[in-house]
Design a protein around this motif. Structure first.
Motif, PDB file in Angstrom:
ATOM      1  N   ASP A 163       0.881  -1.163   0.000  1.00  0.00           N
ATOM      2  CA  ASP A 163       0.000   0.000   0.000  1.00  0.00           C
ATOM      3  C   ASP A 163       0.919   1.213   0.000  1.00  0.00           C
ATOM      4  OD1 ASP A 163      -1.543   2.220   0.680  1.00  0.00           O
ATOM      5  OD2 ASP A 163      -2.824   1.114   2.071  1.00  0.00           O
ATOM      6  N   ILE A 164       1.102   1.853  -1.168  1.00  0.00           N
ATOM      7  CA  ILE A 164       2.119   2.902  -1.243  1.00  0.00           C
ATOM      8  C   ILE A 164       1.747   4.135  -0.441  1.00  0.00           C
ATOM      9  CG2 ILE A 164       3.008   2.081  -3.440  1.00  0.00           C
ATOM     10  CD1 ILE A 164       1.614   4.419  -4.792  1.00  0.00           C
ATOM     11  N   GLY A 165       0.469   4.315  -0.146  1.00  0.00           N
ATOM     12  CA  GLY A 165       0.092   5.419   0.724  1.00  0.00           C
ATOM     13  C   GLY A 165       0.705   5.251   2.098  1.00  0.00           C
ATOM     14  N   ARG A 166       0.566   4.070   2.653  1.00  0.00           N
ATOM     15  CA  ARG A 166       1.157   3.791   3.968  1.00  0.00           C
ATOM     16  C   ARG A 166       2.679   3.701   3.887  1.00  0.00           C
ATOM     17  NH1 ARG A 166      -2.638  -0.742   6.936  1.00  0.00           N
ATOM     18  NH2 ARG A 166      -4.516  -0.449   5.705  1.00  0.00           N
ATOM     19  N   MET A 167       3.160   3.047   2.849  1.00  0.00           N
ATOM     20  CA  MET A 167       4.608   2.869   2.721  1.00  0.00           C
ATOM     21  C   MET A 167       5.330   4.201   2.597  1.00  0.00           C
ATOM     22  SD  MET A 167       4.501  -0.457   0.165  1.00  0.00           S
ATOM     23  CE  MET A 167       6.218  -0.953   0.218  1.00  0.00           C
ATOM     24  N   SER A 168       4.669   5.179   1.985  1.00  0.00           N
ATOM     25  CA  SER A 168       5.305   6.488   1.806  1.00  0.00           C
ATOM     26  C   SER A 168       5.525   7.215   3.127  1.00  0.00           C
ATOM     27  CB  SER A 168       4.455   7.358   0.872  1.00  0.00           C
ATOM     28  OG  SER A 168       3.228   7.722   1.487  1.00  0.00           O
ATOM     29  N   GLN A 169       4.774   6.827   4.141  1.00  0.00           N
ATOM     30  CA  GLN A 169       4.922   7.478   5.450  1.00  0.00           C
ATOM     31  C   GLN A 169       6.166   7.007   6.197  1.00  0.00           C
ATOM     32  OE1 GLN A 169       1.205   7.602   7.818  1.00  0.00           O
ATOM     33  NE2 GLN A 169       0.178   6.805   6.005  1.00  0.00           N
ATOM     34  N   VAL A 170       6.702   5.871   5.780  1.00  0.00           N
ATOM     35  CA  VAL A 170       7.828   5.279   6.513  1.00  0.00           C
ATOM     36  C   VAL A 170       9.021   4.985   5.597  1.00  0.00           C
ATOM     37  CG1 VAL A 170       6.507   4.343   8.435  1.00  0.00           C
ATOM     38  CG2 VAL A 170       6.656   3.038   6.311  1.00  0.00           C
ATOM     39  N   THR A 171       9.091   5.727   4.490  1.00  0.00           N
ATOM     40  CA  THR A 171      10.230   5.644   3.574  1.00  0.00           C
ATOM     41  C   THR A 171      10.564   7.047   3.099  1.00  0.00           C
ATOM     42  OG1 THR A 171       8.732   5.284   1.695  1.00  0.00           O
ATOM     43  CG2 THR A 171       9.657   3.319   2.732  1.00  0.00           C
ATOM     44  N   ASP A 172      11.718   7.174   2.460  1.00  0.00           N
ATOM     45  CA  ASP A 172      12.100   8.470   1.913  1.00  0.00           C
ATOM     46  C   ASP A 172      11.755   8.592   0.438  1.00  0.00           C
ATOM     47  OD1 ASP A 172      13.458   9.571   4.321  1.00  0.00           O
ATOM     48  OD2 ASP A 172      14.724   7.802   4.039  1.00  0.00           O
ATOM     49  N   TYR A 173      11.773   7.464  -0.273  1.00  0.00           N
ATOM     50  CA  TYR A 173      11.438   7.459  -1.700  1.00  0.00           C
ATOM     51  C   TYR A 173      10.642   6.197  -2.032  1.00  0.00           C
ATOM     52  CZ  TYR A 173      15.402  10.719  -1.804  1.00  0.00           C
ATOM     53  OH  TYR A 173      16.255  11.756  -1.555  1.00  0.00           O
ATOM     54  N   ILE A 174       9.680   6.351  -2.950  1.00  0.00           N
ATOM     55  CA  ILE A 174       8.931   5.219  -3.491  1.00  0.00           C
ATOM     56  C   ILE A 174       9.304   5.079  -4.973  1.00  0.00           C
ATOM     57  CG2 ILE A 174       6.646   4.323  -4.105  1.00  0.00           C
ATOM     58  CD1 ILE A 174       6.818   4.262  -1.201  1.00  0.00           C
ATOM     59  N   CYS A 175       9.639   3.876  -5.390  1.00  0.00           N
ATOM     60  CA  CYS A 175      10.061   3.631  -6.776  1.00  0.00           C
ATOM     61  C   CYS A 175       9.116   2.640  -7.446  1.00  0.00           C
ATOM     62  CB  CYS A 175      11.480   3.076  -6.806  1.00  0.00           C
ATOM     63  SG  CYS A 175      12.699   4.058  -5.911  1.00  0.00           S
ATOM     64  N   PRO A 176       8.055   3.119  -8.114  1.00  0.00           N
ATOM     65  CA  PRO A 176       7.125   2.195  -8.771  1.00  0.00           C
ATOM     66  C   PRO A 176       7.769   1.574 -10.022  1.00  0.00           C
ATOM     67  CG  PRO A 176       6.141   4.377  -8.427  1.00  0.00           C
ATOM     68  CD  PRO A 176       7.623   4.510  -8.246  1.00  0.00           C
ATOM     69  N   MET A 177       7.676   0.273 -10.142  1.00  0.00           N
ATOM     70  CA  MET A 177       8.225  -0.432 -11.301  1.00  0.00           C
ATOM     71  C   MET A 177       7.132  -0.496 -12.377  1.00  0.00           C
ATOM     72  SD  MET A 177      10.378  -3.426  -9.360  1.00  0.00           S
ATOM     73  CE  MET A 177       8.921  -4.071  -8.520  1.00  0.00           C
ATOM     74  N   VAL A 178       6.999   0.587 -13.105  1.00  0.00           N
ATOM     75  CA  VAL A 178       5.931   0.713 -14.094  1.00  0.00           C
ATOM     76  C   VAL A 178       6.439   0.199 -15.448  1.00  0.00           C
ATOM     77  CG1 VAL A 178       4.311   2.270 -15.223  1.00  0.00           C
ATOM     78  CG2 VAL A 178       4.992   2.694 -12.851  1.00  0.00           C
ATOM     79  N   TYR A 179       6.140  -1.060 -15.746  1.00  0.00           N
ATOM     80  CA  TYR A 179       6.516  -1.653 -17.029  1.00  0.00           C
ATOM     81  C   TYR A 179       5.249  -1.753 -17.886  1.00  0.00           C
ATOM     82  CZ  TYR A 179      10.276  -3.372 -13.963  1.00  0.00           C
ATOM     83  OH  TYR A 179      11.289  -3.480 -13.048  1.00  0.00           O
ATOM     84  N   PRO A 180       5.096  -0.907 -18.903  1.00  0.00           N
ATOM     85  CA  PRO A 180       3.883  -0.950 -19.724  1.00  0.00           C
ATOM     86  C   PRO A 180       3.586  -2.335 -20.289  1.00  0.00           C
ATOM     87  CG  PRO A 180       5.087   1.060 -20.162  1.00  0.00           C
ATOM     88  CD  PRO A 180       5.979   0.223 -19.283  1.00  0.00           C
ATOM     89  N   SER A 181       4.626  -3.122 -20.578  1.00  0.00           N
ATOM     90  CA  SER A 181       4.420  -4.454 -21.145  1.00  0.00           C
ATOM     91  C   SER A 181       3.788  -5.421 -20.155  1.00  0.00           C
ATOM     92  CB  SER A 181       5.752  -5.031 -21.629  1.00  0.00           C
ATOM     93  OG  SER A 181       6.670  -5.141 -20.554  1.00  0.00           O
ATOM     94  N   HIS A 182       3.815  -5.074 -18.856  1.00  0.00           N
ATOM     95  CA  HIS A 182       3.246  -5.946 -17.834  1.00  0.00           C
ATOM     96  C   HIS A 182       1.765  -5.654 -17.579  1.00  0.00           C
ATOM     97  CE1 HIS A 182       7.237  -7.201 -17.341  1.00  0.00           C
ATOM     98  NE2 HIS A 182       7.272  -7.416 -16.053  1.00  0.00           N
TER      99      HIS A 182
END
Length: 216
Positions: A163-182
């Motif tokens: 849940d990146i909303g929650r994860m963003s509260q306890v990290t400094d950066y979020i790196c989504p692995m956005v692969y259009p082919s997936h």
């Protein structure tokens, strides 16, 4: 393993003004830890051995149990060591539950120490692990970033506990692995998402940003 002189490489990077990131596999791909401490790993119900994915010939990805606090402590200590060596950022990959996509019987085979966990418990588990990690890693002088599935930018993903909303509260950066082919046919309104990489990536990042901002 002494494959390279990390201290010398980091010293040269600092001298050249290069920002350095140490990537740490958390709950998957660490075959060394899973085989050394099988009691900390996910179990295969059929064989009793460590549960692993086999996505290709001679490729084995062992899974650790995300509920096992020893696995948390091990990776936190490893990350702090990397920070003390001089890395600017520690990047967590596979900070999630198994996605069960490599074999049709994955779901039947895998056994974790908390088999009937609810999505809420899984989200909370990942978030708490990151909370403890960020405190230790920031304290050692480095930033913490996490890799997440691209689809988590649309909404929390219960299967893997991200849940990146929650994860963003306890990290400094979020790196989504956005692969259009997936992305599946019809995702974000495109019959073939792979043919629209710019639009897929832009839309995903915009949706993900809304989740992050809403939780700040």
């Amino acid at each position: 393993q002494p494959i390279m002189d990390i201290r010398a490489i980091l010293a040269e990077a600092k001298k050249r003004g290069i920002y350095t990131i140490a990537r740490v596999h958390i709950f998957s791909h660490d075959n060394v830890l899973a085989d050394a401490r099988p009691e900390w790993a996910a179990k295969d119900r059929k064989t009793g051995a460590v549960f692993a994915d086999y996505p290709g010939p001679n490729i084995r990805y062992a899974w650790l149990d995300p509920w096992n606090r020893n696995v948390w402590d091990y990776n936190i200590q490893l990350s702090v060591e990397a920070a003390h060596l001089g890395f600017d950022e520690i990047n967590f990959d596979y900070i999630r539950f198994p996605s069960l996509e490599f074999a049709t019987d994955d779901k039947d085979r895998i056994q974790l120490s908390k088999p009937d966990a609810t999505p809420e418990e899984m989200f909370a588990n990942i978030t708490e692990m990151l909370r403890q990690s960020q405190r230790a890693i920031n304290g050692a002088g480095a930033f913490l970033s996490v890799d997440v599935f691209g689809v988590t930018t649309m909404e929390p993903t219960p299967l893997i506990g991200q849940d990146i909303g929650r994860m963003s509260q306890v990290t400094d950066y979020i790196c989504p692995m956005v692969y259009p082919s997936h992305y599946w046919p019809g995702a974000l309104g495109y019959d073939n998402p792979a043919k629209h990489p710019y639009e897929i990536i832009l839309d995903s990042l915009q949706q993900g940003e809304k989740q992050v901002v809403a939780n700040r």
